[in-house]
Design an enzyme around this catalytic site. Structure first.
Site, PDB file in Angstrom:
ATOM      1  N   THR A 174       9.091  -4.716  -2.205  1.00  0.00           N
ATOM      2  CA  THR A 174       7.926  -4.224  -3.018  1.00  0.00           C
ATOM      3  C   THR A 174       8.234  -3.411  -4.147  1.00  0.00           C
ATOM      4  OG1 THR A 174       6.887  -3.797  -0.830  1.00  0.00           O
ATOM      5  CG2 THR A 174       6.166  -2.433  -2.599  1.00  0.00           C
ATOM      6  N   VAL A 203      -2.924  -6.238   6.091  1.00  0.00           N
ATOM      7  CA  VAL A 203      -2.644  -5.103   4.922  1.00  0.00           C
ATOM      8  C   VAL A 203      -1.784  -3.982   5.097  1.00  0.00           C
ATOM      9  CG1 VAL A 203      -3.918  -3.259   3.351  1.00  0.00           C
ATOM     10  CG2 VAL A 203      -5.302  -5.513   4.304  1.00  0.00           C
ATOM     11  N   GLY A 227       5.471  -1.336   6.243  1.00  0.00           N
ATOM     12  CA  GLY A 227       4.220  -0.990   5.671  1.00  0.00           C
ATOM     13  C   GLY A 227       3.397  -0.031   6.757  1.00  0.00           C
TER      14      GLY A 227
HETATM   15  N1  GLY Z   1       5.640  -2.126   2.223  1.00  0.00           N
HETATM   16  C1  GLY Z   1       4.997  -3.016   2.030  1.00  0.00           C
HETATM   17  C2  GLY Z   1       4.428  -3.741   3.097  1.00  0.00           C
HETATM   18  O1  GLY Z   1       4.552  -3.272   4.132  1.00  0.00           O
HETATM   19  O2  GLY Z   1       3.547  -4.567   3.013  1.00  0.00           O
END
Ligand code: GLY
Length: 304
Positions: A174, A203, A227
């Protein structure tokens, strides 16, 4: 004080030196571009958008061009942007745009919403003149082909495999940036293609304000890593609130990274406080992070 810090994603394991070098040089270039934006009189918002766009356009990063495919062979990207003036928004699972961060900024500036997802986000982008764009790269295609060739036939098996992949997945490239401008405005921005072979519609933290991106008058922050874990910890909001309560920015970042380690959540975070003091911390093996301010003639590597 003009200052900017950027990250180009965290790695949970050691990566080959030539890839680390490409990630470092891409993050440094983005940092310097963002800094030049500040020097030319651009706002912190302009600076973080420029820095993140630069990394979205660099295929070495999992954001914009170079994003991973999901399990169904589609590229769904997430991004968010926020300022210390209290404005912020994100897009999630957006397809076929070159720079998700700019769509997120447009959502922030032209709608009362904080998150637009999927087809709605793409429609919004088209209505605002963002042209259709294929962010796929040869590397992402090869990775998908290799992975699809290995997929079992039954859905249950597919899901099992998905879980295994998630457990083994150690790369979170990211991208993100935080800047402070001459008027004291702080802005933060984050963009990602998410995990390889993620379930369609998944997401992560990146488009969620307070998770992947947060800015307030005390500081701004951008996160990278797992995430789901970052959402649960509220990583960037936690850092900014700690700085607001008087914690040094570096200590605030160390605290959340340590909390992540304790909870077995691989994560990295960059932050800048209102005086332009930076921090970059992570609990993995590698995270390219660069910083530039009025006191520096070029961007310098920040070791987390
Ligand atoms: N940190 C990016 C994701 O988990 O989509």
């Amino acid at each position: 004080m003009l200052a900017i810090i950027v990250h180009g994603g965290m790695e949970d394991t050691v990566i080959p030196p030539h890839l680390a070098e490409r990630r470092n040089s891409g993050a440094k270039r983005a940092c310097e571009l963002g800094y030049q934006t500040l020097v030319r009189g651009g706002s912190a918002l302009d600076a973080v958008e420029a820095a993140v766009r630069c990394m979205e356009d660099d295929p070495i990063f999992d954001a914009g061009t170079g994003s991973y495919y999901n399990l169904c062979g589609e590229i769904e990207m997430d991004a968010s942007i926020m300022t210390s003036a209290g404005e912020g928004a994100g897009v999630a699972c957006i397809q076929r745009v070159q720079n998700p961060i700019s769509v997120a900024r447009k959502v922030m500036e032209t709608t009362p919403h904080v998150l637009i997802v999927g087809e709605g986000a793409e429609l919004f982008a088209r209505l605002h003149g963002f042209p259709e764009y294929d962010p796929a790269t040869e590397m992402a295609r090869r990775l998908l082909e290799e992975q699809v060739a290995k997929l079992p036939e039954e859905l249950r098996e597919v899901l099992k495999r998905y879980q295994e992949i998630r457990k083994k997945h150690k790369s979170y490239s990211t991208v993100g940036a935080v800047a402070v401008d001459g008027r004291g405005l702080i802005a933060a921005a984050t963009s990602t293609g998410g995990n390889p072979q993620k379930l369609p519609g998944r997401v992560g933290d990146t488009p969620i304000l307070g998770a992947g991106t947060f800015a307030a008058s005390a500081a701004g922050a951008s996160a990278t890593g797992h995430g789901e874990g970052i959402i649960k910890l509220g990583v960037t909001r936690t850092v900014v609130e700690a700085v607001n309560k008087g914690r040094e920015v570096d200590t605030a970042c160390q605290d959340i990274v340590t909390a992540g380690k304790g909870a077995k959540i691989p994560l990295g975070v960059i932050a800048l406080d209102r005086r332009g003091r930076p921090s970059a911390q992570h609990n993995g093996a590698f995270m390219p992070a660069f910083y530039q301010s009025e006191e520096l003639s070029e961007a310098v590597y920040i070791k987390g």
